[in-house]
Design a protein around this motif. Structure first.
Motif, short mmCIF file in Angstrom:
data_model
loop_
_atom_site.label_atom_id
_atom_site.label_comp_id
_atom_site.label_asym_id
_atom_site.label_seq_id
_atom_site.Cartn_x
_atom_site.Cartn_y
_atom_site.Cartn_z
N ASN A 122 -11.25 5.83 -24.19
CA ASN A 122 -12.39 4.94 -24.02
C ASN A 122 -13.28 5.10 -25.25
OD1 ASN A 122 -15.03 3.94 -23.31
ND2 ASN A 122 -14.39 3.95 -21.17
N PRO A 123 -13.47 4.03 -26.05
CA PRO A 123 -14.23 4.17 -27.30
C PRO A 123 -15.70 4.48 -27.10
CG PRO A 123 -13.73 1.87 -26.88
CD PRO A 123 -12.96 2.67 -25.87
N GLY A 124 -16.20 4.39 -25.86
CA GLY A 124 -17.60 4.70 -25.62
C GLY A 124 -17.84 6.10 -25.09
N THR A 125 -16.77 6.88 -24.86
CA THR A 125 -16.92 8.19 -24.22
C THR A 125 -17.85 9.11 -25.00
OG1 THR A 125 -14.76 8.06 -23.14
CG2 THR A 125 -15.67 10.26 -23.51
N GLY A 126 -17.79 9.08 -26.30
CA GLY A 126 -18.56 10.00 -27.13
C GLY A 126 -19.94 9.50 -27.50
N TYR A 127 -20.54 8.63 -26.65
CA TYR A 127 -21.85 8.06 -26.97
C TYR A 127 -22.70 7.92 -25.72
CZ TYR A 127 -19.78 6.64 -31.44
OH TYR A 127 -19.17 6.64 -32.66
N ILE A 128 -24.00 7.86 -25.94
CA ILE A 128 -24.93 7.35 -24.94
C ILE A 128 -25.70 6.19 -25.58
CG2 ILE A 128 -25.21 9.44 -23.55
CD1 ILE A 128 -27.80 10.00 -25.14
N ARG A 129 -26.03 5.20 -24.74
CA ARG A 129 -26.87 4.10 -25.22
C ARG A 129 -28.30 4.35 -24.78
NH1 ARG A 129 -26.67 -2.09 -23.14
NH2 ARG A 129 -28.12 -1.17 -21.64
N VAL A 130 -29.21 4.18 -25.73
CA VAL A 130 -30.63 4.42 -25.47
C VAL A 130 -31.39 3.14 -25.80
CG1 VAL A 130 -32.64 5.82 -26.09
CG2 VAL A 130 -30.35 6.86 -26.04
N ALA A 131 -32.09 2.60 -24.82
CA ALA A 131 -32.87 1.38 -25.02
C ALA A 131 -34.29 1.72 -25.44
CB ALA A 131 -32.89 0.55 -23.74
N THR A 141 -34.06 16.05 -10.78
CA THR A 141 -34.50 16.37 -12.13
C THR A 141 -35.65 17.36 -12.09
OG1 THR A 141 -35.43 15.47 -14.19
CG2 THR A 141 -36.05 14.36 -12.14
N LYS A 142 -35.73 18.19 -13.10
CA LYS A 142 -36.82 19.17 -13.18
C LYS A 142 -38.12 18.53 -13.65
CE LYS A 142 -33.62 22.88 -14.57
NZ LYS A 142 -33.29 23.83 -15.67
N ALA A 143 -38.02 17.34 -14.22
CA ALA A 143 -39.17 16.73 -14.87
C ALA A 143 -40.18 16.18 -13.87
CB ALA A 143 -38.71 15.61 -15.79
N ALA A 144 -41.45 16.32 -14.18
CA ALA A 144 -42.51 15.75 -13.35
C ALA A 144 -42.64 14.25 -13.58
CB ALA A 144 -43.84 16.44 -13.65
N GLU A 145 -42.32 13.80 -14.79
CA GLU A 145 -42.37 12.38 -15.12
C GLU A 145 -41.02 11.97 -15.69
OE1 GLU A 145 -45.58 11.40 -17.68
OE2 GLU A 145 -47.06 12.56 -16.55
N THR A 146 -40.65 10.73 -15.45
CA THR A 146 -39.36 10.24 -15.92
C THR A 146 -39.56 9.09 -16.92
OG1 THR A 146 -39.11 8.63 -14.12
CG2 THR A 146 -38.27 10.87 -13.74
N ILE A 147 -38.57 8.90 -17.78
CA ILE A 147 -38.57 7.81 -18.75
C ILE A 147 -37.23 7.10 -18.65
CG2 ILE A 147 -38.75 7.15 -21.18
CD1 ILE A 147 -40.33 9.69 -21.67
N ASN A 148 -37.27 5.81 -18.32
CA ASN A 148 -36.03 5.04 -18.18
C ASN A 148 -35.70 4.38 -19.51
OD1 ASN A 148 -33.87 3.53 -17.43
ND2 ASN A 148 -34.87 2.47 -15.75
N MET A 149 -34.61 4.80 -20.12
CA MET A 149 -34.15 4.23 -21.39
C MET A 149 -32.74 3.68 -21.25
SD MET A 149 -35.78 7.08 -24.03
CE MET A 149 -36.10 5.93 -25.38
N THR A 150 -32.43 3.15 -20.05
CA THR A 150 -31.08 2.67 -19.77
C THR A 150 -30.93 1.18 -20.03
OG1 THR A 150 -31.64 2.32 -17.43
CG2 THR A 150 -30.69 4.45 -18.02
N ILE A 151 -31.75 0.36 -19.41
CA ILE A 151 -31.53 -1.08 -19.42
C ILE A 151 -32.31 -1.75 -20.55
CG2 ILE A 151 -33.41 -1.58 -17.80
CD1 ILE A 151 -31.51 -3.71 -16.54
N GLY A 152 -31.70 -2.75 -21.14
CA GLY A 152 -32.34 -3.47 -22.24
C GLY A 152 -33.26 -4.56 -21.73
N GLU A 153 -34.29 -4.16 -21.01
CA GLU A 153 -35.26 -5.11 -20.45
C GLU A 153 -36.56 -4.98 -21.24
OE1 GLU A 153 -36.24 -6.23 -15.98
OE2 GLU A 153 -37.17 -4.31 -16.53
N PRO A 154 -36.84 -5.93 -22.15
CA PRO A 154 -38.00 -5.80 -23.02
C PRO A 154 -39.30 -5.63 -22.25
CG PRO A 154 -36.57 -7.56 -23.79
CD PRO A 154 -36.05 -7.14 -22.45
N ARG A 155 -40.14 -4.70 -22.74
CA ARG A 155 -41.41 -4.42 -22.08
C ARG A 155 -42.61 -4.78 -22.95
NH1 ARG A 155 -40.69 -1.14 -17.58
NH2 ARG A 155 -38.62 -1.61 -16.75
#
Length: 391
Positions: free
Chosen positions: A361-370, A26-40
């Motif tokens: 696949n009904p999910g192909t046209g989406y991304i999930r963002v937590a 990734t080109k980014a210096a910092e990353t943000i994980n918005m994949t898993i639904g793990e409450p913070r």
């Protein structure tokens, strides 16, 4: 070794698949994980003191049925939240609801029902539903939950010959990943269908306490009002989302006396009850609503942020409940890779939560963002998503 062929129908495991997909720089210096639904968000401050005061309980095997205090707390929650009066023998404490959702099929699905039994599951879906179906030798039948059905599965559209073989229908409200909520009319229609075709409903209500304004209606609440068969519905709840305690692995299920007897019997031979110190924590947390109100307010702020940043996007639907965004894109995998490479934001392709059905696949046209990270990280992540994918 000869492994069961039925497991060849399983979808690929989500997280190894995602790690392989995003194993690029990734080109980014910092990353943000918005994949898993793990409450913070912070869990209740009193948790540590209660745990410390009950450490001696680790020196004994916990009771299979759960402590009286824990069961009392769960029964109290069900009464406050849904107006239900549920005796202890109709509640089973769980090591997280995934255990219960899986073992319910093991305990309750018959070996045959007009031939090979069928288990209905929404599509997209929580993968334990499909694993449970295949484990008991049932045929999973995937019911689309798309924009055309308001992101809830239309079980009435299932062919009658499939419904007559159906033993169990999984239902998730508020829905993961779309955030749609089943109202009383939806539950009434589904329970009526289940009464007609004699199947059970396993209602996954793990996101029930994260909502905008109106508390989502409960499946057991509606079944009780209707006077449905007492074994018709089993509900599943968790402290992971409600109280930001995913590591506690504490949840419960509640339903009819025979269903819970069978599940409790299976637990006695093949399960592990929650250690008593953790049950003491869970009891205190179920008894407290103040922290739930505070937690919900944090998600309200995130809903507003998401609407402000993404509300102009064609096809954007603000979630009614839960903490996921189900964002429309041309291709979920391509969008997730592009977003990661350009911005350092990690999201989940919708196809990884769905099964190919009739060639699509009904999910192909989406991304999930937590939206579980601190508010400022959510705001920054959503801004990067907007600028990268929709700018």
């Amino acid at each position: 070794m000869n492994f069961p062929e039925r497991f060849s129908d399983l979808p690929a495991a989500t997280w190894p698949r995602l790690r392989a997909l995003l194993d690029v720089p990734t080109k980014a210096a910092e990353t943000i994980n918005m994949t898993i639904g793990e409450p913070r968000h912070a869990f209740p401050a009193f948790v540590g003191d209660i745990l410390a005061a009950n450490l001696a309980g680790f020196n004994k095997y916990p009771d299979n049925d759960g402590t009286v205090a824990h069961l009392d707390a769960i029964a109290g929650f069900l009464h406050r939240r849904y107006g239900l009066t549920v005796p202890h023998e109709q509640i089973l404490t769980l090591n997280g609801t995934r255990e219960g959702l899986y073992n319910a099929a093991m305990a309750l699905c018959p070996e045959a029902k007009n031939g090979k039994p069928v288990i209905l599951t929404p599509n997209p879906f929580y993968q334990v539903y499909a694993v449970a179906a295949l484990s008991v030798g049932a045929a999973p039948y995937y019911v689309p939950a798309t924009a055309a059905t308001n992101h809830l599965p239309d079980y009435h559209a299932v062919p009658a010959e499939i419904l007559n073989r159906t033993a169990i229908a999984y239902a998730c409200s508020p829905a993961n990943p779309q955030g749609a909520v089943a109202d009383e009319a939806y539950w009434r229609d589904l329970i009526t269908l289940a009464e007609k075709h004699d199947f059970q409903i396993l209602a996954d209500e793990c996101y029930s306490e994260i909502y905008r304004d109106t508390p989502p209606t409960g499946a057991l609440e509606v079944a009780t009002k209707m006077g449905a068969h007492p074994e018709r519905v089993v509900i599943f709840h968790s402290l992971s989302k409600r109280s930001n305690l995913p590591g506690l692995r504490s949840g419960f299920c509640a339903g009819g006396p025979e269903s819970l007897r069978r599940m409790r019997l299976l637990r006695a031979f093949a399960g592990a009850p929650l250690p008593e110190p953790l049950q003491a924590v869970a009891a205190a947390v179920w008894n407290d609503e103040a922290h739930v109100v505070e937690n919900r307010a944090l998600y309200h702020r995130k809903y507003d942020i998401a609407d402000d940043i993404l509300g102009h996007i064609d096809g954007y639907q603000s979630p009614q409940a839960g903490f996921f965004l189900w964002l429309p894109v041309s291709d979920g995998e391509e969008a997730a890779v592009h977003l990661w490479q350009e911005t350092g934001v990690r999201t989940l392709p919708g196809a990884y939560l769905s099964k190919v059905q009739d060639g699509e696949n009904p999910g192909t046209g989406y991304i999930r963002v937590a939206m579980v990270a601190p508010t400022q990280d959510v705001q920054r992540g959503l801004t990067l998503i907007r600028d990268c994918l929709y700018g």
